[in-house]
Design a protein around this motif. Structure first.
Motif, PDB file in Angstrom:
ATOM      1  N   SER A  97       0.845  -1.198   0.000  1.00  0.00           N
ATOM      2  CA  SER A  97       0.000   0.000   0.000  1.00  0.00           C
ATOM      3  C   SER A  97       0.874   1.240   0.000  1.00  0.00           C
ATOM      4  N   SER A 134      -1.471   1.994   5.264  1.00  0.00           N
ATOM      5  CA  SER A 134      -2.887   1.812   4.924  1.00  0.00           C
ATOM      6  C   SER A 134      -3.578   3.169   4.926  1.00  0.00           C
ATOM      7  N   SER A 169      -4.825   7.354  -1.754  1.00  0.00           N
ATOM      8  CA  SER A 169      -4.103   6.078  -1.654  1.00  0.00           C
ATOM      9  C   SER A 169      -3.948   5.482  -3.047  1.00  0.00           C
TER      10      SER A 169
END
Length: 598
Positions: free
Chosen positions: A469, A529, A565
């Motif tokens: 991630s 995350s 993200s």
């Protein structure tokens, strides 16, 4: 032929012929042998030596001069032209035969003083005299009787006595050079002793003391080498010939008639030659060996001096140490007696003595080669770096007998290596500084736009490979233009610097914050995350909100932030675009907010 070469040829030919003639006349005057044959014919030795020493283009002229001198001497003695011509043919033939057999000997300066060369030389003298005696006997019709034997011994003696004498002075070789270093006084004294001894033996007729000249010849050979052997035999031959001519001396005690006395004296001279020439050769070989060892030692010292490498040897039983000359020089000492072992060890730097002693001890235990590099403190206090490697010498029973090693001054190499390492460190520091300057924002001292985007690109690639991630946050200082307009750019710069410092202190060690625009910053959050990224970004926003601006008389300064993200095959531009959209939403919704891209 050039004028210089012609002049040299004329001088050599004339000198050879003149010397031949003079010695021939003297020999004939001293003769008491049968048929007018001399006791010793030194002219034959002059002829052979002249041919050996002459250059190839000079030999025919030398030979003609020798033939003319031979004819004149024989004709002056006998007055018979035909007989003199026959004797001249014999003299020329003997010189040519001896030269042909000995023609390779003169290529080496010391050739007459090798055992093998002396045997060849004696063979040449015998064959040349046989040829000459046979020619005379056939031409005169006397057959191979007394005259043949007398001529044979006379010519052989002349060659064997005179040729080595002339060649020794012309080409002394290593042995002759060593002997020549002796003083002229000592040489004259030895030859005077030979002369007195020979005179005492051959000029008195009371006692048969023929063994004394042999002892004097051996003594002269031992002291003076080839020079002593050849000169002493020539002196004895001359004095003995005079004594026979005068009818007195030890030879006369034979009371066997002139012919027998001459023959006996000739064989006596052969005995001296056979005794002295091999000894002279052995002495010359010894001198050559000494000269070669001395030359090798000198070359070794020169090589060690140039390379700054010496050698040492430690005899274990006696604990006796030997240093070569260069080892003394490396220690800053004048060559002299080698120092005691403990004093030699004390030359090493106190911090390095344990290393040296331990290395040598392990070498004695394992019997394997060893090496070390250490510092020595010279007598003048200067510190030098030295390298030493050594091997253990074993006795026949396998026990250590000594340690032999080399000793090299490597100060220049060590200092050069140290300077190189220092220069490399400085270069690396400058390179790091240059990289830091190239990647650092000058105002805030955090990563600049290029560094931040490069770091983001790398982390996107890593996340794609590891399927991990990645999140980014873009923040912008709220109403920064109003701060600039109201307080000026100097205050604005201080605001940007303070916000950058707070952001850098609020993120984690694995994260990176960089300035990508005027008042815009980028935070890269690897392996994070979305939930964790939101917490970090919110911590940054609150830290900026809590800054105390009282010294600048500012009201509260806040930032708006957009968080995004990584997903799918998104690239850097797409990820930044998502974060920018979230940032605009935060500004639209009232600023001092963190919004996450949907």
């Amino acid at each position: 032929m050039g004028s210089n070469n012609l002049r040299r040829t004329v001088w050599i030919a004339v000198l050879a012929g003149l010397l031949y003639f003079v010695l021939a006349v003297i020999a004939l005057q001293l003769t008491r042998g049968a048929d007018g044959i001399a006791t010793v014919w030194p002219s034959s030795g002059v002829a052979v030596a002249a041919l050996l020493l002459a250059m190839p283009g000079e030999r025919r002229w030398v030979l003609l001069s020798l033939a003319f001198a031979s004819f004149l001497a024989n004709f002056a003695w006998s007055g018979a032209a035909i007989a003199s011509l026959g004797q001249t043919v014999a003299n020329v033939a003997e010189a040519l035969v001896a030269f042909w057999i000995m023609r390779d000997i003169q290529r080496r300066n010391d050739s007459f003083f090798h055992i093998a060369a002396i045997l060849r030389f004696c063979l040449a003298a015998v064959l040349a005299s046989l040829t000459s005696a046979a020619i005379v006997s056939l031409l005169t019709g006397h057959g191979f009787g007394h005259m043949f034997l007398s001529w044979l011994t006379t010519v052989a003696l002349g060659i064997m006595i005179v040729v080595p004498l002339i060649m020794n002075f012309a080409h002394p070789g290593p042995g002759g050079t060593t002997r020549a270093k002796r003083s002229a006084a000592s040489t004259a004294l030895v030859l005077l002793l030979v002369t007195v001894t020979a005179g005492g033996v051959f000029l008195q007729s009371t006692y048969p003391l023929l063994f004394l000249p042999l002892l004097s010849v051996l003594f002269a050979t031992y002291i003076l080498g080839a020079t002593g052997a050849t000169c002493s035999i020539l002196i004895i031959a001359a004095i003995g010939s005079v004594s026979i001519w005068q009818g007195r001396g030890s030879i006369g005690l034979l009371d066997a008639g002139p012919a027998t006395e001459v023959l006996f004296f000739q064989f006596y001279l052969f005995t001296l030659l056979i005794s002295a020439l091999p000894l002279a050769a052995l002495m010359a070989m010894r001198d050559r060996s000494f000269a070669e060892v001395e030359r090798g030692k000198r070359w070794l010292e020169m090589s060690e001096g140039i390379a700054k490498v010496g050698h040492w040897r430690l005899e274990l039983a006696e604990q006796r140490l030997f240093w070569s000359v260069e080892v003394f020089h490396i220690h800053g000492l004048d060559p002299g007696p080698s120092p005691a072992l403990d004093r030699a060890v004390n030359f090493y730097h106190p911090e390095d003595r344990a290393l040296v002693e331990g290395t040598l001890s392990r070498s004695l235990e394992t019997l394997k080669p060893s090496e070390f590099e250490a510092r020595i403190v010279r007598s003048d206090g200067e510190i030098r770096y030295v390298y030493s490697c050594s091997e253990v010498e074993l006795r026949e029973d396998g026990k250590p007998a000594a340690i032999f090693g080399i000793f090299q001054d490597v100060t220049s190499r060590v200092l050069a290596a140290m300077e190189l390492a220092s220069a490399r460190a400085r270069a690396e520091a400058r390179a790091d500084e240059a990289i830091h300057l190239a990647e650092t924002d000058a105002l805030t001292e955090i990563a600049n736009r290029r560094k931040a985007l490069s770091f983001l690109e790398a982390e996107i690639g890593r996340a794609a490979v590891l399927e991990g991630s990645l999140c980014v946050a873009v923040l912008d200082i709220d109403r920064f233009k109003q701060i600039n307009d109201r307080f000026g750019h100097a205050v604005g710069d201080q605001v940007i610097r303070r916000v950058a410092q707070v952001c850098a202190s609020a993120i984690r060690g694995t994260d990176l914050v960089g300035r990508i625009g005027g008042e815009e910053f980028l935070i890269v959050l690897p392996a994070t995350s979305p939930e964790m990224a939101f917490a970090v970004a919110e911590r940054v926003r609150r830290a900026v909100e809590a800054i105390d601006w009282e010294p600048l008389d500012l009201q509260q300064v806040t930032v708006s932030m957009g968080l995004a993200s990584l997903s799918g095959n998104m690239d850097c531009a797409q990820l930044m675009a998502r974060a920018d959209r979230a940032l605009y939403r935060a500004k639209d919704e009232g600023r001092n907010l963190l919004r996450e891209a949907g």
